[in-house]
Design a protein around this motif. Sequence first.
Motif, PDB file in Angstrom:
ATOM      1  N   ASP A   1       0.825  -1.207   0.000  1.00 36.81           N
ATOM      2  CA  ASP A   1       0.000   0.000   0.000  1.00 36.81           C
ATOM      3  C   ASP A   1       0.862   1.261   0.000  1.00 36.81           C
ATOM      4  OD1 ASP A   1      -2.252  -1.530  -0.050  1.00 36.81           O
ATOM      5  OD2 ASP A   1      -2.686  -1.342   2.077  1.00 36.81           O
ATOM      6  N   ILE A   2       1.926   1.264   0.757  1.00 36.66           N
ATOM      7  CA  ILE A   2       2.802   2.445   0.806  1.00 36.66           C
ATOM      8  C   ILE A   2       3.493   2.653  -0.540  1.00 36.66           C
ATOM      9  CG2 ILE A   2       4.875   3.406   1.883  1.00 36.66           C
ATOM     10  CD1 ILE A   2       2.302   3.585   3.548  1.00 36.66           C
ATOM     11  N   ASP A   3       3.721   1.580  -1.276  1.00 33.99           N
ATOM     12  CA  ASP A   3       4.332   1.717  -2.600  1.00 33.99           C
ATOM     13  C   ASP A   3       3.445   2.504  -3.555  1.00 33.99           C
ATOM     14  OD1 ASP A   3       6.648   0.440  -1.939  1.00 33.99           O
ATOM     15  OD2 ASP A   3       6.058  -1.512  -2.739  1.00 33.99           O
ATOM     16  N   ARG A   4       2.153   2.659  -3.222  1.00 34.65           N
ATOM     17  CA  ARG A   4       1.262   3.429  -4.087  1.00 34.65           C
ATOM     18  C   ARG A   4       1.455   4.934  -3.922  1.00 34.65           C
ATOM     19  NH1 ARG A   4      -4.642   1.537  -2.875  1.00 34.65           N
ATOM     20  NH2 ARG A   4      -3.866   1.458  -0.763  1.00 34.65           N
ATOM     21  N   VAL A   5       2.118   5.360  -2.845  1.00 35.44           N
ATOM     22  CA  VAL A   5       2.294   6.785  -2.588  1.00 35.44           C
ATOM     23  C   VAL A   5       3.167   7.402  -3.683  1.00 35.44           C
ATOM     24  CG1 VAL A   5       3.299   8.498  -1.032  1.00 35.44           C
ATOM     25  CG2 VAL A   5       2.004   6.567  -0.103  1.00 35.44           C
ATOM     26  N   GLY A   6       2.614   8.424  -4.341  1.00 33.42           N
ATOM     27  CA  GLY A   6       3.373   9.134  -5.360  1.00 33.42           C
ATOM     28  C   GLY A   6       3.522   8.408  -6.674  1.00 33.42           C
ATOM     29  N   THR A   7       2.797   7.307  -6.847  1.00 32.33           N
ATOM     30  CA  THR A   7       2.891   6.556  -8.098  1.00 32.33           C
ATOM     31  C   THR A   7       1.663   6.835  -8.940  1.00 32.33           C
ATOM     32  OG1 THR A   7       1.809   4.605  -7.167  1.00 32.33           O
ATOM     33  CG2 THR A   7       4.197   4.736  -6.968  1.00 32.33           C
ATOM     34  N   PRO A   8       1.732   6.575 -10.270  1.00 30.75           N
ATOM     35  CA  PRO A   8       0.563   6.819 -11.126  1.00 30.75           C
ATOM     36  C   PRO A   8      -0.629   5.996 -10.675  1.00 30.75           C
ATOM     37  CG  PRO A   8       2.532   6.519 -12.440  1.00 30.75           C
ATOM     38  CD  PRO A   8       2.905   6.167 -11.028  1.00 30.75           C
ATOM     39  N   ALA A   9      -1.827   6.495 -10.957  1.00 30.05           N
ATOM     40  CA  ALA A   9      -3.046   5.791 -10.571  1.00 30.05           C
ATOM     41  C   ALA A   9      -3.126   4.428 -11.243  1.00 30.05           C
ATOM     42  CB  ALA A   9      -4.265   6.622 -10.958  1.00 30.05           C
ATOM     43  N   MET A  10      -3.666   3.460 -10.528  1.00 26.92           N
ATOM     44  CA  MET A  10      -3.806   2.118 -11.090  1.00 26.92           C
ATOM     45  C   MET A  10      -4.980   1.428 -10.391  1.00 26.92           C
ATOM     46  SD  MET A  10      -0.639   0.163  -9.209  1.00 26.92           S
ATOM     47  CE  MET A  10       0.514   1.435  -9.654  1.00 26.92           C
ATOM     48  N   TRP A  11      -5.510   0.417 -11.049  1.00 24.54           N
ATOM     49  CA  TRP A  11      -6.547  -0.401 -10.423  1.00 24.54           C
ATOM     50  C   TRP A  11      -5.864  -1.420  -9.526  1.00 24.54           C
ATOM     51  CZ3 TRP A  11     -11.352   1.137 -10.728  1.00 24.54           C
ATOM     52  CH2 TRP A  11     -11.725   1.946 -11.800  1.00 24.54           C
ATOM     53  N   GLN A  12      -6.372  -1.562  -8.297  1.00 21.76           N
ATOM     54  CA  GLN A  12      -5.719  -2.425  -7.321  1.00 21.76           C
ATOM     55  C   GLN A  12      -6.310  -3.838  -7.345  1.00 21.76           C
ATOM     56  OE1 GLN A  12      -2.998  -1.607  -5.478  1.00 21.76           O
ATOM     57  NE2 GLN A  12      -2.997   0.170  -6.827  1.00 21.76           N
ATOM     58  N   ALA A  13      -6.282  -4.458  -8.532  1.00 21.74           N
ATOM     59  CA  ALA A  13      -6.854  -5.798  -8.671  1.00 21.74           C
ATOM     60  C   ALA A  13      -6.132  -6.796  -7.775  1.00 21.74           C
ATOM     61  CB  ALA A  13      -6.780  -6.247 -10.128  1.00 21.74           C
ATOM     62  N   ASP A  14      -4.803  -6.691  -7.690  1.00 22.90           N
ATOM     63  CA  ASP A  14      -4.046  -7.630  -6.868  1.00 22.90           C
ATOM     64  C   ASP A  14      -4.394  -7.464  -5.392  1.00 22.90           C
ATOM     65  OD1 ASP A  14      -2.941  -5.095  -6.856  1.00 22.90           O
ATOM     66  OD2 ASP A  14      -0.885  -5.811  -6.568  1.00 22.90           O
ATOM     67  N   ARG A  15      -4.607  -6.234  -4.978  1.00 28.16           N
ATOM     68  CA  ARG A  15      -4.939  -5.969  -3.577  1.00 28.16           C
ATOM     69  C   ARG A  15      -6.281  -6.593  -3.207  1.00 28.16           C
ATOM     70  NH1 ARG A  15      -7.305  -2.456  -0.077  1.00 28.16           N
ATOM     71  NH2 ARG A  15      -6.011  -1.821   1.697  1.00 28.16           N
ATOM     72  N   LEU A  16      -7.278  -6.375  -4.052  1.00 32.42           N
ATOM     73  CA  LEU A  16      -8.594  -6.928  -3.754  1.00 32.42           C
ATOM     74  C   LEU A  16      -8.586  -8.449  -3.821  1.00 32.42           C
ATOM     75  CD1 LEU A  16     -11.053  -4.427  -5.438  1.00 32.42           C
ATOM     76  CD2 LEU A  16     -10.104  -4.447  -3.145  1.00 32.42           C
ATOM     77  N   ALA A  17      -7.804  -9.008  -4.741  1.00 30.13           N
ATOM     78  CA  ALA A  17      -7.692 -10.467  -4.810  1.00 30.13           C
ATOM     79  C   ALA A  17      -7.140 -11.019  -3.494  1.00 30.13           C
ATOM     80  CB  ALA A  17      -6.802 -10.870  -5.974  1.00 30.13           C
ATOM     81  N   GLU A  18      -6.182 -10.296  -2.904  1.00 32.98           N
ATOM     82  CA  GLU A  18      -5.614 -10.744  -1.627  1.00 32.98           C
ATOM     83  C   GLU A  18      -6.672 -10.734  -0.523  1.00 32.98           C
ATOM     84  OE1 GLU A  18      -2.313  -9.186   1.594  1.00 32.98           O
ATOM     85  OE2 GLU A  18      -1.908  -8.920  -0.554  1.00 32.98           O
ATOM     86  N   PHE A  19      -7.486  -9.688  -0.487  1.00 28.08           N
ATOM     87  CA  PHE A  19      -8.515  -9.619   0.561  1.00 28.08           C
ATOM     88  C   PHE A  19      -9.620 -10.645   0.325  1.00 28.08           C
ATOM     89  CE2 PHE A  19      -6.413  -5.679   1.644  1.00 28.08           C
ATOM     90  CZ  PHE A  19      -6.529  -5.659   3.027  1.00 28.08           C
ATOM     91  N   ARG A  20      -9.921 -10.942  -0.927  1.00 39.86           N
ATOM     92  CA  ARG A  20     -10.870 -12.040  -1.164  1.00 39.86           C
ATOM     93  C   ARG A  20     -10.293 -13.349  -0.617  1.00 39.86           C
ATOM     94  NH1 ARG A  20     -10.762  -9.640  -6.494  1.00 39.86           N
ATOM     95  NH2 ARG A  20     -12.444  -8.132  -6.648  1.00 39.86           N
ATOM     96  N   GLY A  21      -8.981 -13.506  -0.800  1.00 45.49           N
ATOM     97  CA  GLY A  21      -8.317 -14.683  -0.257  1.00 45.49           C
ATOM     98  C   GLY A  21      -8.408 -14.733   1.258  1.00 45.49           C
ATOM     99  N   HIS A  22      -8.285 -13.574   1.924  1.00 45.68           N
ATOM    100  CA  HIS A  22      -8.452 -13.540   3.384  1.00 45.68           C
ATOM    101  C   HIS A  22      -9.844 -14.025   3.772  1.00 45.68           C
ATOM    102  CE1 HIS A  22      -4.689 -11.634   3.448  1.00 45.68           C
ATOM    103  NE2 HIS A  22      -5.042 -10.360   3.557  1.00 45.68           N
TER     104      HIS A  22
END
Length: 398
Positions: free
Chosen positions: A69-90
Amino acid sequence: MRGPVAPDASVWSRLPSELGDAVRPRIAEIARACIDAIAAEIPEYSARFGGGAGREAAIERARRGIERDIDRVGTPAMWQADRLAEFRGHGREAFHSGVSREAVQAAVRVSSRVTWRWIADIAREAGLSSDVLYGAAEGMFADVETSMAAVAEGYSAAEAAVSGTGERHRRLLRALIGGRTPAEVDGLVAASGLPVPSRVAAVAFRALPGAPEFPPDLLPEHVPADPSGDPPAALTPAPDTDLAGLRALPPGWTAAVGPLVAPAEAPESFRIARRAIDLAARGLLDVPGPVIWCRDHMTTLLLLADEFLVAQLASTTLAPLAEVTGKRREQLAETLLALVRTRGSAPELGRQLDLHPQTIRARLKKLGELFGERLDDPGERLRLELALLAERVLPGEE
């Protein structure tokens, strides 16, 4: 069928990189604090995260998530598909581990609260402005909402798989892409509890022999899918968001996304997607990655819908070029295509093709000799354009 949409990371992208630089060295501490708070506040996690290997594994997973999540700071906008996939896994993991849906969602809230407090303190210590704090808070709150929704989605999917709902969803998928009668589809919709949207896109898959199994987290749980079925397929009303994870298809896998259509036309969307996979396998579609978006190849798909017929069109319509061979024929065909498309003058065509106008005039004179009055007829010009485009994509043609 539509699940939570991944948040646009533009909130995080607007934050200064100094925030990420200040937080990054403290991520391990933040992760430990998150797990300690979850163990202290949520009884179902007290024993799991209280000590030993379970606690260390949870801390490491939290550390990786915060770092991502911190790697998103200051980076171009992107869809967080990998992030949501991880939470679905949780969510799925919680269900299979016997943890309640409420407990795993509470863990998300606690972890987010603790993380925010640390980030706020670190930002103040670094002398960052209140605008940075507000921006970070906005990003965190948006993440909490979508993360909890993804957890619930994964949990529900695990429940559905156990109860047989997953199989009913697959039957509905088969019914829609197979062109079953409206009455049959309505019955399956009622049985599955899955609302059918006004428009859907079918997805076709192909795996080469020896390819690894389809990864379970590439598609959201709310997308009816059977990538390893017969035929392998999926269906979605929101291909741009739901299929973002397909960029990570393993080697040997290809997916083709058909056009968005009314549910009754899902078989056509699936047919076009399968045709695209076939053409790509033959090298007739220029596809840079593992996902073929049919909307980007409509002209080629149309031209190659009937290869025999389009070959006949090219052969008969371009017969006058038969007396010219080699490089000369290529040059004349290139000029002819530019001419029938634009009806431009020699100077205009010269600029378009980066050639001297005198060269263009010589070619136009030859084309006039070959095609005569056909060049002045709108219907013939359309036939010539289609034939020239077809010639470019037909297999075995130069």
